[in-house]
Design a protein around this motif. Sequence first.
Motif, mmCIF file in Angstrom:
data_model
loop_
_atom_site.group_PDB
_atom_site.id
_atom_site.type_symbol
_atom_site.label_atom_id
_atom_site.label_comp_id
_atom_site.label_asym_id
_atom_site.label_seq_id
_atom_site.Cartn_x
_atom_site.Cartn_y
_atom_site.Cartn_z
ATOM 1 N N TRP A 1 20.200 16.928 -0.230
ATOM 2 C CA TRP A 1 19.269 16.596 0.842
ATOM 3 C C TRP A 1 17.956 16.068 0.266
ATOM 4 O O TRP A 1 17.450 15.041 0.701
ATOM 5 N N TYR A 2 17.405 16.766 -0.724
ATOM 6 C CA TYR A 2 16.149 16.331 -1.337
ATOM 7 C C TYR A 2 16.335 15.026 -2.115
ATOM 8 O O TYR A 2 15.427 14.188 -2.142
ATOM 9 N N THR B 1 18.276 12.596 -1.329
ATOM 10 C CA THR B 1 18.263 11.551 -0.303
ATOM 11 C C THR B 1 16.864 11.370 0.268
ATOM 12 O O THR B 1 16.371 10.243 0.398
#
Length: 125
Positions: free
Chosen positions: A26-27, A29
């Motif tokens: 997530w981070y 991205t």
Amino acid sequence: MSATTPFLRIDTIIVRVRDLAHALPWYRTLLAAEPVYFDGGEGLAVLPLSNTSLTLWQREPGDTGRAAVGRAGTYPILAVADADAAHTFVGAHGGTPEPVGTGAGVRYFGFTDPDGNYLEACQVL
């Protein structure tokens, strides 16, 4: 007011996560960044930003994720050229420094400000 200080810049901000394997994609991205340092055993991943970095650090089992203080919470790591000089400086200016440690190519120490907020200083070797 102008004073000499050993602190150069904010080196990284620690963000505690429940599960590094879940949080890292997530981070990556979000920031369009690949880790410059990864330690799965320690649960750490460092993502570079323009003048600082974001360090994801997996919380300990049983940590509820509630707002925390000290190393259990979010805190800045300040870059220094000389950890020993910075340690002396902090102690002389009302901070409460921990002993200087060494590991993974760095010398570092944690300290609290007069209000009890946790910070860390880091010298890259």
